[in-house]
Structure formats: structure tokens, C-alpha cells
Write a protein that holds these residues in place. Structure first.
Motif, PDB file in Angstrom:
ATOM      1  N   GLU A  59      19.361  63.387  40.736  1.00 23.05           N
ATOM      2  CA  GLU A  59      20.815  63.477  40.660  1.00 23.05           C
ATOM      3  C   GLU A  59      21.221  64.945  40.548  1.00 23.05           C
ATOM      4  O   GLU A  59      20.638  65.712  39.787  1.00 23.05           O
ATOM      5  CB  GLU A  59      21.335  62.695  39.455  1.00 23.05           C
ATOM      6  CG  GLU A  59      22.846  62.551  39.457  1.00 23.05           C
ATOM      7  CD  GLU A  59      23.336  61.460  38.521  1.00 23.05           C
ATOM      8  OE1 GLU A  59      24.259  61.736  37.743  1.00 23.05           O
ATOM      9  OE2 GLU A  59      22.780  60.341  38.563  1.00 23.05           O
ATOM     10  N   GLY A  89      25.127  61.815  43.195  1.00 27.31           N
ATOM     11  CA  GLY A  89      25.756  61.610  41.892  1.00 27.31           C
ATOM     12  C   GLY A  89      27.210  62.014  41.844  1.00 27.31           C
ATOM     13  O   GLY A  89      27.895  61.765  40.851  1.00 27.31           O
ATOM     14  N   ASP A  96      26.858  53.785  45.051  1.00 21.42           N
ATOM     15  CA  ASP A  96      25.645  52.977  45.251  1.00 21.42           C
ATOM     16  C   ASP A  96      24.751  53.586  46.319  1.00 21.42           C
ATOM     17  O   ASP A  96      23.515  53.576  46.200  1.00 21.42           O
ATOM     18  CB  ASP A  96      26.024  51.542  45.641  1.00 21.42           C
ATOM     19  CG  ASP A  96      26.678  50.796  44.487  1.00 21.42           C
ATOM     20  OD1 ASP A  96      26.510  51.241  43.336  1.00 21.42           O
ATOM     21  OD2 ASP A  96      27.357  49.791  44.745  1.00 21.42           O
ATOM     22  N   GLU A  98      24.460  56.750  47.027  1.00 24.40           N
ATOM     23  CA  GLU A  98      23.822  57.928  46.459  1.00 24.40           C
ATOM     24  C   GLU A  98      22.710  57.543  45.472  1.00 24.40           C
ATOM     25  O   GLU A  98      21.670  58.204  45.421  1.00 24.40           O
ATOM     26  CB  GLU A  98      24.871  58.813  45.780  1.00 24.40           C
ATOM     27  CG  GLU A  98      25.881  59.394  46.773  1.00 24.40           C
ATOM     28  CD  GLU A  98      27.068  60.035  46.096  1.00 24.40           C
ATOM     29  OE1 GLU A  98      26.964  60.364  44.901  1.00 24.40           O
ATOM     30  OE2 GLU A  98      28.116  60.202  46.759  1.00 24.40           O
ATOM     31  N   LYS A  99      22.923  56.471  44.703  1.00 28.89           N
ATOM     32  CA  LYS A  99      21.890  56.023  43.762  1.00 28.89           C
ATOM     33  C   LYS A  99      20.611  55.620  44.489  1.00 28.89           C
ATOM     34  O   LYS A  99      19.503  55.840  43.986  1.00 28.89           O
ATOM     35  CB  LYS A  99      22.416  54.844  42.944  1.00 28.89           C
ATOM     36  CG  LYS A  99      23.439  55.220  41.882  1.00 28.89           C
ATOM     37  CD  LYS A  99      23.925  53.978  41.139  1.00 28.89           C
ATOM     38  CE  LYS A  99      25.007  54.338  40.122  1.00 28.89           C
ATOM     39  NZ  LYS A  99      25.527  53.129  39.440  1.00 28.89           N
ATOM     40  N   ARG A 100      20.756  55.025  45.676  1.00 29.52           N
ATOM     41  CA  ARG A 100      19.586  54.574  46.414  1.00 29.52           C
ATOM     42  C   ARG A 100      18.766  55.731  46.972  1.00 29.52           C
ATOM     43  O   ARG A 100      17.618  55.550  47.383  1.00 29.52           O
ATOM     44  CB  ARG A 100      20.014  53.640  47.561  1.00 29.52           C
ATOM     45  CG  ARG A 100      20.701  52.369  47.092  1.00 29.52           C
ATOM     46  CD  ARG A 100      19.799  51.534  46.182  1.00 29.52           C
ATOM     47  NE  ARG A 100      18.616  51.069  46.898  1.00 29.52           N
ATOM     48  CZ  ARG A 100      18.526  49.904  47.520  1.00 29.52           C
ATOM     49  NH1 ARG A 100      19.569  49.072  47.520  1.00 29.52           N
ATOM     50  NH2 ARG A 100      17.407  49.559  48.139  1.00 29.52           N
ATOM     51  N   VAL A 102      18.032  58.420  45.135  1.00 33.51           N
ATOM     52  CA  VAL A 102      17.241  58.981  44.034  1.00 33.51           C
ATOM     53  C   VAL A 102      15.794  58.492  44.130  1.00 33.51           C
ATOM     54  O   VAL A 102      15.525  57.300  44.262  1.00 33.51           O
ATOM     55  CB  VAL A 102      17.846  58.596  42.672  1.00 33.51           C
ATOM     56  CG1 VAL A 102      16.951  59.064  41.535  1.00 33.51           C
ATOM     57  CG2 VAL A 102      19.241  59.193  42.521  1.00 33.51           C
TER      58      VAL A 102
END
Length: 335
Positions: A59, A89, A96, A98-100, A102
Motif C-alpha cells: 500500500e 490505497g 477493491d 487496488e486491494k487486489r 497488494v
């Protein structure tokens, strides 16, 4: 013989528009607000470096990705790019999505599904579920400048220390919040007055307002390097969506115009000079230079209309009962 059909300004009776009670948000600029702005300034002065170590996306990293979105195995218009840079982040693309990213490494390819909420930036995706195919092309991390007096001095001649910088930021945030709070309070007051009267809106004025709204959307997309077609926006559908907020704006404009006429409120040469002086202060130009620009580009009449609306709103505020409340209460009522 001939027949001409002309739209005329609607006639309506306005009364008892003085003495309304209206809420005004209590001004609040916290230390947290100031520090958030400090970090944004640091980030704007930061430098990006390619991540050399063998690790996954974290992030805060800046990641270049190739992606394409599909719905029912069909490509979604405007939802593909060969090289898109985003800050993981930030939520600027989609939280969602962007989280995937990481944990993925440079060169990784991944497929995942993202559900778009009801009011995303791209109206065409509202309520849809999109399958993404993504490849991580590059990964960079930002090196931020040290937060010290030297950094503060680099921001302006009037700043000598870090505390000076924080003080200037607080002043600017306070001015910005004052303008926002004042404008929102005036909008609420005017809406209360508009709710007391009903009349048919001239379609030509609604169309003019729609044209301005569509043009604004096009300009915003253009500044980001996109357009209506690439964003999957249909002009006809867009105009339908924008009509709902456009009609109240036209009504507010007509109500303000009627109040100004009833009370003989006019824009004087002094008002115009003061307006240009304020514009000049905001952009560091000479007032006369700005006036000549407005005259040369046929913007003077529209600027006078804006000043007249503001002057009429100030007149209404003088006759209103204003009481201050916490921001949480107003936000709860908005929800």
C-alpha cells in the motif's frame, strides 16, 4: 399570416421569503486537517524510484498496470489501458481493485472480480460486476522530502520555519472552509424559499443548463485525457441523468431573479470593480487586465449575473435566522 410561439418568463408570486431559519455549519479546522495537507504537499514534492528489491506490491506504492474489464465475457467500453499508473490505497481507481494488487510482483498476471457501487465516477458502471485481467508492469515507491525548516522555506518567501508553513496552511484551509460553509448555507436557504412556490420551468432554460452541465463533464474528462466515448458515457443518457439536478438550478436562478427585481437589487460599477479586485487577488493579476479579458471574450454579462445572484443571496442572508450546528448534524440530514 404567421404564428410565432415564444417562451416567456414564468409568472409566480413570492412572499414571506424573509425570516427563514437556516443551519450554518460550525467552522472547524483541526490539527489533523493541517497535517493531512502537509503530507499532500510533501507528496507533491516527492520523487518516484523503481522498486529494485524482490517484493510484492505494498500500500502506498505507485504501480503501472495493463488491465481490461469484462462483463459477461464482453469487453467494457472505456475500461482498458496498456499502461495505467495508480497509487495503491488511494481509492482513486477503485478501493477493491487496488486491494487486489497488494502482494503481486512485477510481471504478475491476475484475474479478479470487482463490484462497482451505485454511484461510481463512471456512471456506466453503476451497479455492475466487472471481471478484470491485470498485469503488473512496473512498481515504484515515493521518496518524500524531509519535513524540516529547509523544506518549509522552499515553499515561499513568507515561510521561514515548519511552524510558519503550518500556520499558512491553517489560514488557507480556514478561508476555504469559510467559503464552502457560506455557500452551502446560502444554498439551503434558497432551497427553502424555492420550496414555497411552484411554477412551470421554461424548457429553453433547462436545455441551456443541461448544455452547460454536459460541457462541464466533457471538459473534466478532457483534462484527464479521456472523453465521453472512452468513458462509456452516452450523451442522451447523460442528459437524462443531469436533468434532475439541472431543473432545481434553473428554478433557483428564476427565484433569485424575481427577488432581485422586487427589491431593486442591481450590480453597480463599484460591485463590478470589487469583484474584479477579488478575482485579481486570487490569481495574482491586475484587476484591469482581468476586466479587459472578460470584455474581450464576451464574459462580462455572465459575470454580472453571477455577482447579482451573490448580492441577492447576501440580501436574503441578512433577513434570515441563522443558527450554527455541528457538521455531523448537517451531514446526517444530507444522508
Amino acid at each position: 399570416r404567421y404564428t410565432a410561439v415564444l417562451e416567456v418568463k414564468p409568472e409566480f408570486e413570492l412572499k414571506d421569503y424573509q425570516g427563514f431559519s437556516v443551519e450554518k455549519e460550525i467552522l472547524s479546522v483541526t490539527d489533523e486537517d493541517v497535517e493531512k495537507q502537509v503530507e499532500e504537499i510533501r507528496r507533491s514534492r516527492g520523487t518516484l524510484h523503481t522498486v529494485e528489491e524482490d517484493r510484492g506490491v505494498q500500500e502506498g506504492d505507485y504501480v503501472a498496470v495493463r488491465y481490461e474489464g469484462y462483463e459477461d465475457d464482453q469487453p467494457v467500453a472505456g475500461l482498458q489501458s496498456d499502461n495505467h499508473m495508480l497509487r495503491v490505497g488511494s481509492g482513486e481507481f477503485h478501493p477493491d481493485f487496488e486491494k487486489r494488487l497488494v502482494g503481486l510482483k512485477k510481471g504478475s498476471q491476475e484475474s479478479f472480480r470487482v463490484s462497482f457501487e451505485d454511484d461510481p465516477r463512471n456512471r456506466n458502471l453503476a451497479g455492475k460486476t466487472v471481471d478484470f485481467q491485470v498485469e503488473v508492469l512496473d512498481m515504484k515507491e515515493m521518496e518524500l522530502p524531509a519535513l524540516d525548516d529547509t523544506f518549509a522555506k522552499s515553499l515561499g518567501e513568507t515561510v521561514e520555519t515548519l511552524e510558519d508553513m503550518r500556520g499558512e496552511i491553517r489560514k488557507e484551509l480556514t478561508k476555504r472552509e469559510e467559503r464552502r460553509i457560506d455557500q452551502e448555507m446560502k444554498t439551503r436557504l434558497l432551497q427553502k424559499i424555492c420550496d414555497t412556490v411552484e411554477f412551470e420551468l421554461p424548457e429553453s432554460l433547462v436545455e441551456e443548463e443541461l448544455n452547460r452541465a454536459v460541457e462541464s463533464v466533457q471538459q473534466n474528462l478532457s483534462r484527464s485525457g479521456s472523453n465521453l466515448e472512452d468513458s462509456g458515457l452516452d450523451v442522451v443518457k447523460l442528459r437524462q441523468d443531469l436533468r434532475s439536478p439541472a431543473e432545481p438550478r434553473v428554478k433557483r436562478m428564476l427565484v433569485l431573479s424575481e427577488i432581485a427585481q422586487q427589491n431593486q437589487i442591481e450590480v453597480t460599477d463599484e460591485d463590478l470593480s470589487q469583484g474584479f479586485a477579488e478575482l485579481a487577488e486570487g490569481i495574482g493579476q491586475e484587476p484591469e487586465l482581468i476586466r479587459r479579458y472578460y470584455e474581450a471574450n464576451n464574459l462580462l454579462d455572465s459575470y454580472k449575473d453571477k455577482l447579482l445572484e451573490e448580492k441577492t443571496l447576501n440580501y436574503l442572508v441578512e433577513g434570515a435566522n441563522i443558527f450554527e450546528v455541528e457538521a455531523d448534524k448537517i451531514n446526517k440530514e444530507k444522508s
